[in-house]
Design a protein around this motif. Structure first.
Motif, PDB file in Angstrom:
ATOM      1  N   SER A  28       0.812  -1.265   0.245  1.00 51.74           N
ATOM      2  CA  SER A  28      -0.011  -0.042  -0.002  1.00 51.74           C
ATOM      3  C   SER A  28       0.923   1.050  -0.131  1.00 51.74           C
ATOM      4  O   SER A  28       1.980   0.995   0.269  1.00 51.74           O
ATOM      5  N   PHE A  29       0.404   2.624  -0.355  1.00 50.32           N
ATOM      6  CA  PHE A  29       1.158   3.517  -0.344  1.00 50.32           C
ATOM      7  C   PHE A  29       1.713   3.990   1.065  1.00 50.32           C
ATOM      8  O   PHE A  29       2.635   4.265   1.232  1.00 50.32           O
ATOM      9  N   GLN A  30       0.853   3.703   2.001  1.00 42.67           N
ATOM     10  CA  GLN A  30       1.304   3.618   3.541  1.00 42.67           C
ATOM     11  C   GLN A  30       2.643   2.899   3.933  1.00 42.67           C
ATOM     12  O   GLN A  30       3.657   3.472   4.423  1.00 42.67           O
ATOM     13  N   ASN A  31       2.548   1.681   3.356  1.00 43.63           N
ATOM     14  CA  ASN A  31       3.958   0.956   3.523  1.00 43.63           C
ATOM     15  C   ASN A  31       4.879   1.319   2.862  1.00 43.63           C
ATOM     16  O   ASN A  31       5.886   1.328   3.184  1.00 43.63           O
ATOM     17  N   MET A  32       4.689   1.777   1.315  1.00 43.92           N
ATOM     18  CA  MET A  32       5.921   2.345   0.723  1.00 43.92           C
ATOM     19  C   MET A  32       6.556   3.526   1.474  1.00 43.92           C
ATOM     20  O   MET A  32       7.664   3.639   1.375  1.00 43.92           O
ATOM     21  N   LEU A  33       5.617   4.535   2.010  1.00 43.89           N
ATOM     22  CA  LEU A  33       6.114   5.504   2.588  1.00 43.89           C
ATOM     23  C   LEU A  33       6.639   5.557   3.703  1.00 43.89           C
ATOM     24  O   LEU A  33       7.767   5.941   4.097  1.00 43.89           O
ATOM     25  N   LYS A  77      17.920  15.456   1.822  1.00 43.25           N
ATOM     26  CA  LYS A  77      17.538  16.340   0.905  1.00 43.25           C
ATOM     27  C   LYS A  77      16.367  15.761  -0.019  1.00 43.25           C
ATOM     28  O   LYS A  77      15.420  16.460  -0.747  1.00 43.25           O
ATOM     29  N   LEU A  78      16.349  14.746  -0.698  1.00 47.94           N
ATOM     30  CA  LEU A  78      15.525  13.932  -1.620  1.00 47.94           C
ATOM     31  C   LEU A  78      14.201  13.886  -0.731  1.00 47.94           C
ATOM     32  O   LEU A  78      13.212  14.240  -1.166  1.00 47.94           O
ATOM     33  N   ALA A  79      14.278  13.303   0.413  1.00 43.50           N
ATOM     34  CA  ALA A  79      12.984  13.470   1.168  1.00 43.50           C
ATOM     35  C   ALA A  79      12.234  14.556   1.323  1.00 43.50           C
ATOM     36  O   ALA A  79      10.930  14.799   1.419  1.00 43.50           O
ATOM     37  N   VAL A  82      10.697  15.624  -1.801  1.00 46.21           N
ATOM     38  CA  VAL A  82       9.441  14.969  -2.158  1.00 46.21           C
ATOM     39  C   VAL A  82       8.169  15.364  -1.296  1.00 46.21           C
ATOM     40  O   VAL A  82       7.157  15.374  -1.842  1.00 46.21           O
ATOM     41  N   LYS A  83       8.637  15.759  -0.026  1.00 42.85           N
ATOM     42  CA  LYS A  83       7.559  16.239   0.977  1.00 42.85           C
ATOM     43  C   LYS A  83       6.906  17.555   0.446  1.00 42.85           C
ATOM     44  O   LYS A  83       5.812  17.816   0.180  1.00 42.85           O
ATOM     45  N   LYS A  85       6.933  18.743  -2.646  1.00 43.08           N
ATOM     46  CA  LYS A  85       6.053  18.358  -3.921  1.00 43.08           C
ATOM     47  C   LYS A  85       4.636  17.823  -3.568  1.00 43.08           C
ATOM     48  O   LYS A  85       3.697  18.132  -4.063  1.00 43.08           O
ATOM     49  N   ALA A  86       4.666  16.900  -2.588  1.00 44.12           N
ATOM     50  CA  ALA A  86       3.392  16.276  -2.007  1.00 44.12           C
ATOM     51  C   ALA A  86       2.557  17.456  -1.248  1.00 44.12           C
ATOM     52  O   ALA A  86       1.369  17.261  -1.678  1.00 44.12           O
ATOM     53  N   VAL A  87       3.104  18.168  -0.718  1.00 46.38           N
ATOM     54  CA  VAL A  87       2.249  19.531  -0.061  1.00 46.38           C
ATOM     55  C   VAL A  87       1.871  20.467  -1.004  1.00 46.38           C
ATOM     56  O   VAL A  87       0.695  20.772  -1.043  1.00 46.38           O
ATOM     57  N   SER A  88       2.680  20.599  -2.148  1.00 46.07           N
ATOM     58  CA  SER A  88       2.288  21.654  -3.326  1.00 46.07           C
ATOM     59  C   SER A  88       1.214  21.092  -3.977  1.00 46.07           C
ATOM     60  O   SER A  88       0.094  21.651  -4.346  1.00 46.07           O
ATOM     61  N   ALA A  89       1.422  19.541  -4.228  1.00 46.40           N
ATOM     62  CA  ALA A  89       0.222  18.995  -4.956  1.00 46.40           C
ATOM     63  C   ALA A  89      -1.070  19.099  -4.149  1.00 46.40           C
ATOM     64  O   ALA A  89      -2.276  19.334  -4.675  1.00 46.40           O
ATOM     65  N   TYR A  90      -1.031  18.700  -2.812  1.00 46.18           N
ATOM     66  CA  TYR A  90      -2.053  18.859  -1.946  1.00 46.18           C
ATOM     67  C   TYR A  90      -2.833  20.141  -1.996  1.00 46.18           C
ATOM     68  O   TYR A  90      -4.175  20.354  -2.177  1.00 46.18           O
ATOM     69  N   LYS A  91      -1.948  21.260  -2.101  1.00 49.60           N
ATOM     70  CA  LYS A  91      -2.550  22.465  -1.851  1.00 49.60           C
ATOM     71  C   LYS A  91      -3.205  22.957  -3.338  1.00 49.60           C
ATOM     72  O   LYS A  91      -4.288  23.635  -3.269  1.00 49.60           O
ATOM     73  N   GLU A  92      -2.718  22.572  -4.404  1.00 51.97           N
ATOM     74  CA  GLU A  92      -3.255  22.582  -5.552  1.00 51.97           C
ATOM     75  C   GLU A  92      -4.511  21.864  -5.622  1.00 51.97           C
ATOM     76  O   GLU A  92      -5.450  22.460  -6.306  1.00 51.97           O
ATOM     77  N   ILE A  93      -4.622  20.673  -5.282  1.00 56.25           N
ATOM     78  CA  ILE A  93      -5.791  20.009  -5.335  1.00 56.25           C
ATOM     79  C   ILE A  93      -6.799  20.695  -4.457  1.00 56.25           C
ATOM     80  O   ILE A  93      -8.053  20.817  -5.037  1.00 56.25           O
TER      81      ILE A  93
END
Length: 98
Positions: A28-33, A77-79, A82-83, A85-93
């Motif tokens: 699941s996404f949670q496991n991958m995260l 830095k990569l993590a 990614v965080k 980008k995820a927050v930015s995508a959430y705000k866009e949604i």
């Protein structure tokens, strides 16, 4: 010198359409995260251990210790990217009109 084809390289890296579909279906996404976060944590621990080894003089291979520190820094830095980008995508949604 041995030059292999790109498909052999991709197969050894695990980049195969059949394999990635099976892997993503099992996790699941949670496991991958959680796995990604624990990998970053492990890298940070190795980096801190290397820093401690350098400071105390217990390191036998300075090149390897510095490499571990750099890997820890890059994984963090990569993590963070990614965080972000995820927050930015959430705000866009959240700004989308329904």
């Amino acid at each position: 010198m041995n030059i292999s084809s790109i498909t052999n390289s991709l197969n050894t890296l695990g980049i195969n359409n059949d394999k990635t579909a099976d892997i993503s279906a099992d996790k699941s996404f949670q496991n991958m995260l959680n796995d990604a976060i624990s990998n970053v944590n492990d890298q940070q621990i190795k980096g801190y251990d290397s820093m401690e080894g350098i400071a105390t003089g217990k390191v036998t291979n300075l090149q390897e210790a510095v490499q571990r520190i750099e890997e820890a820094e890059l994984s963090m830095k990569l993590a963070l990217e990614v965080k972000n980008k995820a927050v930015s995508a959430y705000k866009e949604i959240m700004r989308m009109q329904i």
